[in-house]
Design an enzyme around this catalytic site. Structure first.
Site, PDB file in Angstrom:
ATOM      1  N   GLY A 123      42.855  43.963  52.288  1.00 32.13           N
ATOM      2  CA  GLY A 123      41.632  43.938  51.729  1.00 32.13           C
ATOM      3  C   GLY A 123      40.711  43.274  52.635  1.00 32.13           C
ATOM      4  O   GLY A 123      40.790  43.261  53.972  1.00 32.13           O
ATOM      5  N   GLY A 124      39.451  42.946  52.089  1.00 29.38           N
ATOM      6  CA  GLY A 124      38.497  42.513  52.823  1.00 29.38           C
ATOM      7  C   GLY A 124      36.962  42.511  52.228  1.00 29.38           C
ATOM      8  O   GLY A 124      37.090  42.549  50.911  1.00 29.38           O
ATOM      9  N   ARG A 125      35.947  42.575  52.977  1.00 26.42           N
ATOM     10  CA  ARG A 125      34.673  42.295  52.270  1.00 26.42           C
ATOM     11  C   ARG A 125      34.441  43.690  51.355  1.00 26.42           C
ATOM     12  O   ARG A 125      34.600  44.702  51.654  1.00 26.42           O
ATOM     13  CB  ARG A 125      33.819  42.219  53.408  1.00 26.42           C
ATOM     14  CG  ARG A 125      33.628  40.885  54.010  1.00 26.42           C
ATOM     15  CD  ARG A 125      32.310  40.601  55.039  1.00 26.42           C
ATOM     16  NE  ARG A 125      31.395  40.761  54.221  1.00 26.42           N
ATOM     17  CZ  ARG A 125      30.710  39.523  53.874  1.00 26.42           C
ATOM     18  NH1 ARG A 125      31.314  38.578  53.892  1.00 26.42           N
ATOM     19  NH2 ARG A 125      29.360  39.572  53.224  1.00 26.42           N
ATOM     20  N   ALA A 126      33.919  43.119  50.334  1.00 26.24           N
ATOM     21  CA  ALA A 126      33.353  44.225  49.222  1.00 26.24           C
ATOM     22  C   ALA A 126      32.101  45.244  50.031  1.00 26.24           C
ATOM     23  O   ALA A 126      32.287  46.755  50.025  1.00 26.24           O
ATOM     24  CB  ALA A 126      33.002  43.885  47.982  1.00 26.24           C
TER      25      ALA A 126
ATOM     26  N   SER B 136      43.618  46.023  47.568  1.00 29.68           N
ATOM     27  CA  SER B 136      42.101  45.615  47.165  1.00 29.68           C
ATOM     28  C   SER B 136      41.114  46.576  47.937  1.00 29.68           C
ATOM     29  O   SER B 136      41.210  47.773  47.465  1.00 29.68           O
ATOM     30  CB  SER B 136      41.971  44.100  47.879  1.00 29.68           C
ATOM     31  OG  SER B 136      42.678  43.042  47.038  1.00 29.68           O
TER      32      SER B 136
ATOM     33  N   LEU C   5      35.487  35.393  44.935  1.00 29.14           N
ATOM     34  CA  LEU C   5      34.267  35.068  45.320  1.00 29.14           C
ATOM     35  C   LEU C   5      34.823  33.935  46.599  1.00 29.14           C
ATOM     36  O   LEU C   5      33.767  33.406  47.267  1.00 29.14           O
ATOM     37  CB  LEU C   5      33.415  34.302  44.416  1.00 29.14           C
ATOM     38  CG  LEU C   5      32.684  35.119  43.462  1.00 29.14           C
ATOM     39  CD1 LEU C   5      31.852  34.607  42.560  1.00 29.14           C
ATOM     40  CD2 LEU C   5      32.085  36.611  43.974  1.00 29.14           C
TER      41      LEU C   5
ATOM     42  N   LYS D   7      30.755  40.024  34.780  1.00 27.14           N
ATOM     43  CA  LYS D   7      29.973  41.042  35.358  1.00 27.14           C
ATOM     44  C   LYS D   7      30.218  41.878  36.454  1.00 27.14           C
ATOM     45  O   LYS D   7      30.167  42.873  36.830  1.00 27.14           O
ATOM     46  CB  LYS D   7      28.639  40.393  35.503  1.00 27.14           C
ATOM     47  CG  LYS D   7      27.407  41.251  36.110  1.00 27.14           C
ATOM     48  CD  LYS D   7      26.213  40.404  36.344  1.00 27.14           C
ATOM     49  CE  LYS D   7      24.842  41.317  36.751  1.00 27.14           C
ATOM     50  NZ  LYS D   7      23.769  40.380  37.321  1.00 27.14           N
TER      51      LYS D   7
END
Length: 433
Positions: free
Chosen positions: A56-59, A89, A116, A130
């Site tokens: 995974g990693g940064r959105a 992810s 986060l 959210k």
């Protein structure tokens, strides 16, 4: 002949490009996908296969990659490979946004809950409802667009679920299970892309007899792959800072500060691709200042404790620099252990090791004549009152302090130094030579 007159009909070469993306999804991964897809587009390839293995990693990087895939002018096949690999992810979103998904036996896909980063106590900070709802809707829409199982895609987030290739194929998440690229080409031949290829609509793949061209990673790709791992980037940053500190405390050698500067820059580059908090970086630098203060002015551990606490807080906050991360919890668990271990080791090093080094460098050299005061030697030429004695392996002119006679073989103690002459007196102490 008529085909040449029809719009949007282009002669395509019977070649398939294969590239590999391995490691964390970062800003640099976006560049990789763009270069690899661009290479296939320029050569009018039949398709490009991206062998993907990522936790995974940064959105934001993930979303940029999905956008690039969906605007590609050639079909992009995401192949979760090799056996033991994963598309977790952020990798799951990228796969669901592609034209075709294949998996190698022994791989997994899923587990997409956004986080986060770290909280103040070191625990993983889950994204608020959210943000979670947004990514649930986003991944389900990616699945709906490609006719894949949107319900299971949603469970990748809401239940943090992962599935094997067999389960993914059974429930309609992927299209092919293949042990290698050749098998993938055979099985995918004749299939239609799950989403339209830009400017061409949905495309039927002709892969059976295609020529395979591998795009080898550059040296830069190989280096960035490792330094963008958050744990490695964090360690590089701190080892680099430690090298600069050692160079400052032990001037003249130049190796520690040179190596430290190189590692520091590599660490900052890696963190820059992955994302970090500038305030946390300041805390880490402050911790190093506390450690240096302990080495220069020992305070029985006060500065060391302050440094360890500040260092841990800085490390915890470092990966909470804004934005969302789509990584597995295991990634952050390893990072947390690295932060605490690094803090403790640095604290012990500066509390005991570095302070001793600094004290040793500050100690006056013992080769000076003044250091002979208090030393015990042996008379080798009778003092009456002048003669010669041997102290610390060297012969010195000596004078009896009281002017009396001191025979050869007697032990004497240096009580004063006058130029090149030692003033001595008889003693029963053991000699230093």
């Amino acid at each position: 002949m008529f085909a040449l007159l029809l719009p949007n009909v282009h002669a395509r070469s019977n070649v398939v490009y294969v590239a590999r993306v391995d490691g964390m999804i970062t800003g640099y991964t976006v560049d990789q996908f763009d270069r690899y897809i661009g290479e296939a587009e320029r050569n009018n390839a039949e398709a490009i296969i991206i062998e993907l293995n990522t936790p995974g990693g940064r959105a934001d990087a993930m979303q940029a990659i999905v956008t690039r895939i969906q605007n590609a002018r050639v079909p992009v096949i995401i192949y979760v490979y090799p056996s033991g690999g994963m598309a977790a992810s952020a990798g799951t979103y990228i796969a669901l946004g592609s034209h075709l998904i294949a998996m190698s036996p022994g791989t997994v896909i899923g587990a997409c809950r956004p986080i986060l980063g770290y909280g103040g106590n070191g625990s993983i900070v889950e994204a608020p409802p959210k943000i979670t709802n947004f990514y649930t809707t986003y991944i389900q829409e990616l699945a709906n667009m490609s006719g894949r199982n949107a319900t299971l895609a949603g469970e990748f987030i809401t239940k943090d679920r992962s599935v094997t290739p067999e389960e993914a194929l059974k429930y309609g998440v992927i299209e092919v299970i293949a042990s290698n690229v050749d098998e993938l080409l055979q099985k995918a031949d004749g299939m239609q892309t799950r989403i339209p290829v830009k400017g061409r609509g949905k495309v039927t793949l002709h892969l059976k007899d295609a020529r395979v061209v591998y795009i080898e990673p550059s040296f830069r790709d190989s280096v960035v792959k490792y330094i963008t791992d958050p744990t490695i980037a964090y360690l590089l940053l701190n080892i680099g800072l430690l090298g600069l500190v050692l160079g400052f405390l032990t001037p003249g050698w130049h190796v520690p500060e040179t190596v430290g500067a190189i590692l520091l820059v590599l660490g900052l580059i890696g963190l820059g691709y992955f994302g970090y908090s500038s305030a946390a970086l300041i805390l880490i630098v402050l911790a190093m200042i506390f450690f240096v203060a302990e080495a220069l002015t020992p305070t029985f551990g006060l500065f060391t404790v302050a440094g360890v606490v500040t260092f841990i807080l800085g490390g915890i906050m470092l990966f909470s620099g804004g934005g969302e991360y789509l990584v597995s919890g295991e990634t952050y668990s390893v990072l947390r252990v690295a932060i605490i271990a690094m803090a403790v080791l640095l604290g012990l090093f500066f509390l005991f090791g570095m302070a001793a080094v600094v004290r040793a460098r500050r100690r006056k050299p013992e080769a000076g004549r003044e250091e002979l005061v208090g030393a015990v030697g042996k008379v080798v030429e009778e003092l009456d009152p002048e003669g010669v004695i041997k102290v610390r392996g060297e012969l010195w002119k000596a004078v009896s302090r009281d002017g009396g006679r001191i025979p050869v073989g007697e032990r004497v103690k240096v009580v004063e130094v006058r130029g090149l002459t030692l003033i001595v007196e008889k003693t029963e102490e053991r000699r230093d030579d």
